[in-house]
Design an enzyme around this catalytic site. Structure first.
Site, short mmCIF file in Angstrom:
data_model
loop_
_atom_site.label_atom_id
_atom_site.label_comp_id
_atom_site.label_asym_id
_atom_site.label_seq_id
_atom_site.Cartn_x
_atom_site.Cartn_y
_atom_site.Cartn_z
N PHE A 154 0.86 -1.17 0.00
CA PHE A 154 0.00 0.00 0.00
C PHE A 154 0.90 1.23 0.00
O PHE A 154 1.86 1.29 0.77
CB PHE A 154 -0.90 -0.02 1.24
CG PHE A 154 -1.94 1.06 1.25
CD1 PHE A 154 -3.07 0.97 0.45
CD2 PHE A 154 -1.78 2.19 2.05
CE1 PHE A 154 -4.02 1.97 0.45
CE2 PHE A 154 -2.73 3.20 2.05
CZ PHE A 154 -3.86 3.08 1.25
N ASP B 191 2.34 -5.83 8.20
CA ASP B 191 1.13 -5.02 8.11
C ASP B 191 -0.05 -5.97 7.97
O ASP B 191 -0.14 -6.71 6.98
CB ASP B 191 1.23 -4.08 6.91
CG ASP B 191 0.03 -3.14 6.80
OD1 ASP B 191 -1.09 -3.54 7.18
OD2 ASP B 191 0.19 -2.02 6.28
N TYR C 123 -10.65 -0.69 11.24
CA TYR C 123 -11.92 -0.28 10.63
C TYR C 123 -12.32 -1.18 9.46
O TYR C 123 -13.37 -0.96 8.87
CB TYR C 123 -11.87 1.18 10.17
CG TYR C 123 -10.65 1.57 9.37
CD1 TYR C 123 -10.54 1.25 8.02
CD2 TYR C 123 -9.62 2.28 9.95
CE1 TYR C 123 -9.43 1.61 7.29
CE2 TYR C 123 -8.51 2.65 9.23
CZ TYR C 123 -8.42 2.31 7.89
OH TYR C 123 -7.31 2.68 7.17
N LYS C 124 -11.54 -2.21 9.17
CA LYS C 124 -11.90 -3.13 8.09
C LYS C 124 -12.63 -4.35 8.70
O LYS C 124 -13.77 -4.25 9.11
CB LYS C 124 -10.66 -3.53 7.30
CG LYS C 124 -9.94 -2.36 6.63
CD LYS C 124 -8.75 -2.82 5.83
CE LYS C 124 -7.88 -1.66 5.35
NZ LYS C 124 -8.54 -0.79 4.37
N ARG D 291 -12.75 -4.89 -6.73
CA ARG D 291 -12.46 -5.58 -5.47
C ARG D 291 -13.75 -5.90 -4.73
O ARG D 291 -14.63 -5.05 -4.58
CB ARG D 291 -11.60 -4.72 -4.54
CG ARG D 291 -10.19 -4.50 -4.98
CD ARG D 291 -9.32 -4.01 -3.82
NE ARG D 291 -10.01 -3.13 -2.89
CZ ARG D 291 -9.53 -2.77 -1.71
NH1 ARG D 291 -8.36 -3.24 -1.30
NH2 ARG D 291 -10.20 -1.95 -0.91
#
Length: 398
Positions: free
Chosen positions: A126, A195, A220-221, A369
């Protein structure tokens, strides 16, 4: 009703995690973007109202002690710990993922043996992880070495200080070999930083079992902590005494309220704290973690794989030939909890999907996605998403 629809109904009936769906605030859309923002657990608004009216509104400053605000970063860290395979006392919650990546990479370079000046970074990471690692390298006098995760063992050497890797690739959904790569990093005498943003809450991680040194992740995922929820930092117990944070703050001081000019670090994972905790979002996260009570991560992983298998089967059955192709590995050992489909007109296709009640997202220029959160996504959702996708791909707008 088609055979695939009948199978979806049967699979949902047999699903041991199906009752958890009722714990979330969901409408009639198919929500496949939990790998960007998890759904809202139903009880969280009431908990936040209590925090606002009683803890802040009435108790005010007393809540740092009486409502447990001060100890929230470690307390909530201990609740995340079993989800990522860590013993208590090794995770502290606070700050953003980016800030924690910075802490971890700099601390890892300081933990490494002297004379090592290379930080290996996942070349497909990312973007922010790469930016942060490059800044950390400039500060510490190290050199960044971009490398594909599969090539890490061959790229390691006597100059390798730290390695920053993603457990699951955010674009493709590829799951990287955390146990094997961590072992290779250690064999070379370097420090492993992982990560976990796209794996924690979707599959077993096994931080302690696999000897990970440092790890970071968002909440938050798949952990459903809410937009901008604080991230977390894992510091393996064996490294805590030597953990040297580049961001020492008053809340990580051994005696925070002494307000001394000299810094003396606290013991344990508390060293990962910096400033005043962001209490409102932190307590929303703590309440969100209630949905994990009694949930086995192995059951979550089994459903995740079954969901993504079934979705890919439905896409193959429904979609016009040649219009989409999966870039997510078929092998279970190499797949996270999302499916990424290459589609040349991905942007208008995703807009059309969302307009028809199937919410995913895209990564430009050509990747659709679909994130599968096993706590609230069912097999009927997967079948419907594939059917609507096929309809969009066959239509004139596409």
């Amino acid at each position: 009703m088609s055979d695939l629809q009948e199978r979806a109904q049967a699979l949902d009936t047999a699903d041991e995690l199906a009752p958890l769906r009722g714990l979330f605030t969901l409408d009639d859309t198919v929500y496949l973007d939990g790998n960007s923002l998890g759904a809202l657990p139903r009880h969280v608004p009431a908990r936040l109202q209590e925090v606002l009216t009683r803890e802040w509104g009435e108790l005010r400053i007393r809540s740092w002690d009486e409502s447990g605000w001060w100890t929230a970063p470690e307390r909530i860290g201990d609740r995340i710990a079993p989800i990522v395979g860590a013993a208590p006392g090794q995770i502290v919650v606070g700050d953003s993922t980016s800030v924690n990546v910075f802490k971890a990479v700099v601390a890892a370079s300081r933990l490494a043996p002297e004379g090592r000046d290379e930080i290996l970074v996942d070349a497909s990471t990312f973007p922010t992880d790469g930016y942060i690692a490059a800044s950390a390298a400039r500060m510490t006098g190290h050199r960044i070495v971009p490398v594909d995760p599969a090539d890490v063992p061959g790229a390691l050497g006597t100059r390798s200080a730290a390695v920053l890797l993603n457990h699951v690739d955010y674009r493709s959904g590829r799951l990287h070999d955390l146990p094997g790569l961590t072992a290779a990093v250690h064999a070379a005498g370097a420090v492993a930083v992982w990560d976990l943003c796209h794996s924690a809450g979707a599959l077993p991680v096994g931080l302690d079992a696999h000897g990970v040194d440092l790890a970071v992740g968002c909440t938050y995922k798949y952990l459903n902590g809410g937009p901008g929820a604080p991230a977390y930092l894992y510091v393996a117990e064996r490294h805590q005494a030597a953990f040297d944070s580049p961001l020492p703050g008053w809340t990580s001081h051994a005696d925070p309220f002494a307000m001394t000019p000299g810094y003396a670090p606290a013991d344990g994972a508390v060293r990962g704290r910096v400033g005043t905790p962001d209490i409102l979002s932190m307590l929303a996260l703590e309440a969100s973690l209630d949905v994990w009570e009694g949930v086995r991560i192995d059951a979550v992983r089994a459903k995740s794989l079954a969901l993504t298998d079934f979705f890919l089967e439905c896409v193959t059955a429904y979609a016009p030939e040649g219009r989409v192709a999966s870039v997510t590995p078929a092998a279970h050992a190499e797949r996270g909890s999302q499916v990424a489909l290459r589609c040349e007109d991905a942007e208008p296709v995703m807009r059309a999907l969302i307009a028809r009640g199937v919410v995913g997202d895209l990564r430009r220029p050509d990747v659709l996605r679909f994130g599968f959160t096993p706590l609230y996504v069912g097999f009927a959702d997967a079948e419907r998403a594939a059917r609507v996708l096929a309809d969009v791909l066959s239509g004139p707008a596409a």
